[in-house]
Design a protein around this motif. Structure first.
Motif, PDB file in Angstrom:
ATOM      1  N   PRO A  75       3.975   2.394   1.701  1.00  0.00           N
ATOM      2  CA  PRO A  75       4.786   1.264   2.176  1.00  0.00           C
ATOM      3  C   PRO A  75       4.798   0.069   1.243  1.00  0.00           C
ATOM      4  N   LEU A  76       3.845  -0.013   0.324  1.00  0.00           N
ATOM      5  CA  LEU A  76       3.798  -1.140  -0.605  1.00  0.00           C
ATOM      6  C   LEU A  76       4.481  -0.803  -1.935  1.00  0.00           C
ATOM      7  N   SER A  77       4.067   0.308  -2.549  1.00  0.00           N
ATOM      8  CA  SER A  77       4.634   0.670  -3.853  1.00  0.00           C
ATOM      9  C   SER A  77       5.949   1.432  -3.726  1.00  0.00           C
ATOM     10  N   LYS A  78       6.219   1.973  -2.524  1.00  0.00           N
ATOM     11  CA  LYS A  78       7.406   2.786  -2.249  1.00  0.00           C
ATOM     12  C   LYS A  78       7.357   4.150  -2.936  1.00  0.00           C
ATOM     13  N   LYS A  79       6.249   4.453  -3.601  1.00  0.00           N
ATOM     14  CA  LYS A  79       6.137   5.724  -4.300  1.00  0.00           C
ATOM     15  C   LYS A  79       5.691   6.823  -3.332  1.00  0.00           C
ATOM     16  N   TYR A  80       6.304   8.001  -3.457  1.00  0.00           N
ATOM     17  CA  TYR A  80       5.904   9.120  -2.622  1.00  0.00           C
ATOM     18  C   TYR A  80       4.525   9.592  -3.073  1.00  0.00           C
ATOM     19  N   THR A  81       3.592   9.647  -2.130  1.00  0.00           N
ATOM     20  CA  THR A  81       2.181   9.891  -2.448  1.00  0.00           C
ATOM     21  C   THR A  81       1.624  11.012  -1.583  1.00  0.00           C
ATOM     22  N   VAL A  82       0.782  11.832  -2.178  1.00  0.00           N
ATOM     23  CA  VAL A  82       0.068  12.867  -1.427  1.00  0.00           C
ATOM     24  C   VAL A  82      -1.421  12.725  -1.724  1.00  0.00           C
ATOM     25  N   GLY A  83      -2.230  12.895  -0.691  1.00  0.00           N
ATOM     26  CA  GLY A  83      -3.670  12.713  -0.851  1.00  0.00           C
ATOM     27  C   GLY A  83      -4.464  13.914  -0.380  1.00  0.00           C
ATOM     28  N   PHE A  84      -5.545  14.194  -1.100  1.00  0.00           N
ATOM     29  CA  PHE A  84      -6.429  15.308  -0.774  1.00  0.00           C
ATOM     30  C   PHE A  84      -7.879  14.854  -0.859  1.00  0.00           C
TER      31      PHE A  84
END
Length: 203
Positions: free
Chosen positions: A158-167
């Motif tokens: 929501p801040l950087s607008k970059k699509y992110t995935v976390g593991f």
């Protein structure tokens, strides 16, 4: 004048809230975007833990991680992971110990500046888990290590607008096999690793 300030501040805060609103991250692999991802170094942590004389499990960490992830949720076995960790980033709660760990009796950051992991096989285990076999290089030695990986979530930051995935990934290695033998068995041979990894999709 004071009566005008309070409503104005409240209105500003109310208008700011929608800007930070987001769709909750998904844990459904079918909804995750395929593509090439890069490590988000500011939100990726590598932790380690080792037995200290059998009295406590002492922990520390590494930072400034870099690397890439090729992800295809429809064919997870084809995914590839590569990460690099600067050994000099090692940190503990003791400045003296941190300095010793960087020295030639331990990790020898001057001679072996990086630790790396490159996957060789990904085996899915259920909807959101996988075993990732790869080659870990530490202290100039490369050996196979298996990481148990769990999907944490994916979506637009929501801040950087970059699509992110976390593991989150966990694994254990014997440090003596990598030539780090100081104080064994007084200090444990088993080194437990935990990687909290965040990856941003590259357009």
């Amino acid at each position: 004048m004071k009566t005008l300030i309070v409503p104005t501040v409240a209105l500003s805060l109310a208008l700011a809230v929608p800007a930070l609103a987001q769709t909750p991250p998904t844990r459904d692999p079918a909804q995750i975007q395929a593509g090439t991802y890069a490590v988000d170094p500011g939100h990726t942590q590598v932790g380690w833990k080792v037995s200290h004389m059998g009295f406590s499990n002492y922990s520390g960490g590494f930072s400034d991680v870099s690397g890439s992830l090729t992800l295809d949720p429809k064919s997870p076995a084809q995914s590839k992971l590569s990460i690099k960790i600067p050994v000099a980033s090692v940190a503990t709660t003791s400045d003296k110990l941190t300095g010793e760990l960087k020295g030639d009796q331990w990790l020898d950051a001057g001679k072996f500046p990086d630790m790396s992991f490159v996957s060789t096989k990904v085996t899915p285990e259920g909807k959101d888990k996988a075993k990732v076999l790869g080659n870990l290089t530490l202290h100039g030695v490369t050996k196979p290590v298996t990481l148990d990986v769990t999907l944490v979530g994916a979506g637009a930051n929501p801040l950087s607008k970059k699509y992110t995935v976390g593991f989150e990934a966990t694994g254990t290695l014997k440090r003596t096999e990598f030539g780090v033998k100081t104080y064994v068995p007084l200090i444990g041979d088993d080194l437990h690793l935990t990687i909290a990894g965040a990856f941003e999709r590259q357009d």
